[in-house]
Design a protein around this motif. Structure first.
Motif, PDB file in Angstrom:
ATOM      1  N   LEU A  97       1.260  -4.101 -14.204  1.00 54.54           N
ATOM      2  CA  LEU A  97       2.014  -2.647 -13.278  1.00 54.54           C
ATOM      3  C   LEU A  97       3.362  -2.756 -13.679  1.00 54.54           C
ATOM      4  CD1 LEU A  97      -0.331  -2.921  -9.958  1.00 54.54           C
ATOM      5  CD2 LEU A  97      -1.138  -1.191 -12.167  1.00 54.54           C
ATOM      6  N   PHE A  98       4.207  -1.513 -13.184  1.00 55.68           N
ATOM      7  CA  PHE A  98       5.024  -1.408 -13.860  1.00 55.68           C
ATOM      8  C   PHE A  98       5.810  -0.417 -12.750  1.00 55.68           C
ATOM      9  CE2 PHE A  98       3.618  -1.123 -18.042  1.00 55.68           C
ATOM     10  CZ  PHE A  98       4.621  -1.930 -18.752  1.00 55.68           C
ATOM     11  N   VAL A  99       7.479  -0.404 -12.166  1.00 56.09           N
ATOM     12  CA  VAL A  99       7.654   0.020 -11.488  1.00 56.09           C
ATOM     13  C   VAL A  99       8.450   1.100 -11.449  1.00 56.09           C
ATOM     14  CG1 VAL A  99       6.558  -1.081  -8.961  1.00 56.09           C
ATOM     15  CG2 VAL A  99       8.707  -1.629 -10.194  1.00 56.09           C
ATOM     16  N   LEU A 100       9.001   2.460 -10.799  1.00 55.64           N
ATOM     17  CA  LEU A 100      10.381   2.538 -10.755  1.00 55.64           C
ATOM     18  C   LEU A 100      11.337   2.079 -11.162  1.00 55.64           C
ATOM     19  CD1 LEU A 100       9.162   6.590  -9.472  1.00 55.64           C
ATOM     20  CD2 LEU A 100       8.713   6.075 -11.924  1.00 55.64           C
ATOM     21  N   ASN A 101      11.901   2.071 -12.224  1.00 55.09           N
ATOM     22  CA  ASN A 101      13.332   1.347 -11.823  1.00 55.09           C
ATOM     23  C   ASN A 101      14.790   2.247 -10.675  1.00 55.09           C
ATOM     24  OD1 ASN A 101      15.628   0.029 -12.309  1.00 55.09           O
ATOM     25  ND2 ASN A 101      15.854  -0.103 -14.478  1.00 55.09           N
ATOM     26  N   THR A 102      14.657   1.830  -9.569  1.00 57.09           N
ATOM     27  CA  THR A 102      15.051   3.051  -9.082  1.00 57.09           C
ATOM     28  C   THR A 102      16.845   2.551  -9.010  1.00 57.09           C
ATOM     29  OG1 THR A 102      15.054   0.739  -6.860  1.00 57.09           O
ATOM     30  CG2 THR A 102      13.754   2.340  -6.648  1.00 57.09           C
ATOM     31  N   GLY A 103      17.670   1.121 -10.068  1.00 56.59           N
ATOM     32  CA  GLY A 103      18.520   1.018 -10.649  1.00 56.59           C
ATOM     33  C   GLY A 103      18.860   1.929 -12.081  1.00 56.59           C
ATOM     34  N   GLY A 104      17.304   2.530 -11.918  1.00 56.64           N
ATOM     35  CA  GLY A 104      17.757   2.862 -13.242  1.00 56.64           C
ATOM     36  C   GLY A 104      19.147   4.063 -13.830  1.00 56.64           C
ATOM     37  N   ALA A 105      19.212   5.043 -12.575  1.00 59.76           N
ATOM     38  CA  ALA A 105      19.834   6.076 -12.901  1.00 59.76           C
ATOM     39  C   ALA A 105      21.541   5.712 -13.089  1.00 59.76           C
ATOM     40  CB  ALA A 105      19.943   7.181 -11.947  1.00 59.76           C
ATOM     41  N   LYS A 106      21.535   4.675 -12.048  1.00 57.18           N
ATOM     42  CA  LYS A 106      23.143   3.762 -11.851  1.00 57.18           C
ATOM     43  C   LYS A 106      23.110   2.751 -12.939  1.00 57.18           C
ATOM     44  CE  LYS A 106      23.088   3.387  -7.548  1.00 57.18           C
ATOM     45  NZ  LYS A 106      22.696   1.592  -5.932  1.00 57.18           N
ATOM     46  N   ALA A 107      22.272   2.388 -14.120  1.00 56.95           N
ATOM     47  CA  ALA A 107      22.233   1.793 -14.972  1.00 56.95           C
ATOM     48  C   ALA A 107      22.304   2.453 -16.195  1.00 56.95           C
ATOM     49  CB  ALA A 107      21.757   0.860 -15.088  1.00 56.95           C
ATOM     50  N   ALA A 108      22.028   3.552 -16.146  1.00 53.70           N
ATOM     51  CA  ALA A 108      21.924   5.010 -17.362  1.00 53.70           C
ATOM     52  C   ALA A 108      23.529   5.436 -17.699  1.00 53.70           C
ATOM     53  CB  ALA A 108      20.943   5.518 -17.162  1.00 53.70           C
ATOM     54  N   GLN A 120       0.556  -1.106   0.140  1.00 56.08           N
ATOM     55  CA  GLN A 120      -0.126   0.140  -0.194  1.00 56.08           C
ATOM     56  C   GLN A 120       0.822   1.363   0.005  1.00 56.08           C
ATOM     57  OE1 GLN A 120      -2.714  -0.017   3.192  1.00 56.08           O
ATOM     58  NE2 GLN A 120      -3.468   2.359   2.770  1.00 56.08           N
ATOM     59  N   GLY A 121       0.154   1.965  -0.664  1.00 57.69           N
ATOM     60  CA  GLY A 121       1.239   3.716  -1.037  1.00 57.69           C
ATOM     61  C   GLY A 121       2.700   3.700  -1.955  1.00 57.69           C
ATOM     62  N   ASP A 122       2.750   2.250  -3.045  1.00 58.42           N
ATOM     63  CA  ASP A 122       4.069   2.155  -3.437  1.00 58.42           C
ATOM     64  C   ASP A 122       3.186   3.170  -5.257  1.00 58.42           C
ATOM     65  OD1 ASP A 122       5.016   0.796  -1.832  1.00 58.42           O
ATOM     66  OD2 ASP A 122       5.496  -1.463  -2.979  1.00 58.42           O
ATOM     67  N   LEU A 123       4.341   3.815  -5.500  1.00 61.06           N
ATOM     68  CA  LEU A 123       3.899   4.436  -7.013  1.00 61.06           C
ATOM     69  C   LEU A 123       3.997   3.395  -7.911  1.00 61.06           C
ATOM     70  CD1 LEU A 123       2.921   7.412  -8.051  1.00 61.06           C
ATOM     71  CD2 LEU A 123       5.518   7.378  -8.280  1.00 61.06           C
ATOM     72  N   VAL A 124       2.909   3.361  -9.053  1.00 64.77           N
ATOM     73  CA  VAL A 124       3.169   3.058  -9.947  1.00 64.77           C
ATOM     74  C   VAL A 124       3.215   3.554 -10.774  1.00 64.77           C
ATOM     75  CG1 VAL A 124       2.535   0.204  -8.304  1.00 64.77           C
ATOM     76  CG2 VAL A 124       0.484   2.278  -9.695  1.00 64.77           C
ATOM     77  N   ILE A 125       2.899   2.600 -12.152  1.00 61.15           N
ATOM     78  CA  ILE A 125       2.815   3.133 -13.941  1.00 61.15           C
ATOM     79  C   ILE A 125       2.247   2.033 -14.532  1.00 61.15           C
ATOM     80  CG2 ILE A 125       3.716   3.666 -15.811  1.00 61.15           C
ATOM     81  CD1 ILE A 125       5.955   4.602 -14.734  1.00 61.15           C
TER      82      ILE A 125
END
Length: 168
Positions: free
Chosen positions: A134-145, A81-86
Motif C-alpha cells: 500500500l501507498f499513502v499520500l506524502n503529506t510532506g511532499g508539498a514542502k519537499a517539492a 480505519q478510514g485512512d486513504l491509501v493507494i
C-alpha cells in the motif's frame, strides 16, 4: 409399426467411494412445490456496511503526473480505519482505496481495503492487502517539492576596513 426408444436410465449421482465406484445408490431428491414469490424490497435500501470517509474517490486512478516518493510513498504499516491509501490493481493502475479494518494476525500487518464504494457511501467490495503493498499520500511532499530557497544575502559591512599599506 414404428419402433420407440427406451427411456434413458437416470443419471447416476455421486455415490462416494473410490472414484465414484461403490457405495449405496442415493434416491433422487423429493419434488417440492415452487417457492412463493418474495415481497418486493425497497430500491434505495442502504447496504448497512460501514460508512466511508472518502467514498467519492474510492476506485479512482491517481493523477497521471504523480510520482512515487514525491506525491505518495510506501506505507510504513501504521494505518488506521478510514485512512486513504493507494494500491496497485491487477491491471497495473494505481487507484485510491480506504482502509476498512485490520485483518489477520497482528504480526501480519494486513488490512481490508475498500476498492469499490456503493452509491450510498458504504463498502461494496474489499480486498486484503499487506501494508508493504500500500501507498499513502506524502503529506510532506508539498514542502519537499517546493524549490529550496537560498539564504538571504548578507548586507555588505557599513564601512570597509582601512586598507593596509604594502610593506616597504
Amino acid at each position: 409399426p414404428p419402433q420407440t426408444k427406451a427411456a434413458a436410465p437416470p443419471a447416476r449421482q455421486g455415490s462416494g467411494g473410490f472414484f465414484g465406484l461403490g457405495g449405496a445408490q442415493q434416491p433422487p431428491p423429493p419434488k417440492t412445490a415452487a417457492p412463493a414469490p418474495k415481497a418486493a424490497t425497497p430500491a434505495a435500501k442502504p447496504s448497512g456496511g460501514p460508512s466511508l470517509s472518502f467514498p467519492g474517490v474510492i476506485g479512482d486512478e491517481i493523477q497521471p503526473g504523480w510520482v512515487e516518493g514525491k506525491d505518495f510513498v510506501k506505507s510504513d504499516g501504521n494505518l488506521n480505519q478510514g485512512d486513504l491509501v493507494i494500491l496497485k490493481r491487477s491491471d497495473g493502475s494505481l487507484r485510491f482505496g480506504e482502509v476498512v479494518e485490520r485483518t489477520g494476525m497482528a504480526w501480519q500487518n494486513t488490512f481490508a481495503v475498500c476498492v469499490v464504494a456503493a452509491p450510498d457511501g458504504t463498502v461494496e467490495s474489499t480486498r486484503a492487502e499487506t501494508a508493504s503493498n500500500l501507498f499513502v499520500l506524502n503529506t510532506g511532499g508539498a514542502k519537499a517539492a517546493a524549490p529550496a530557497q537560498a539564504p538571504p544575502a548578507q548586507a555588505p559591512p557599513a564601512k570597509a576596513p582601512p586598507a593596509k599599506a604594502p610593506p616597504a
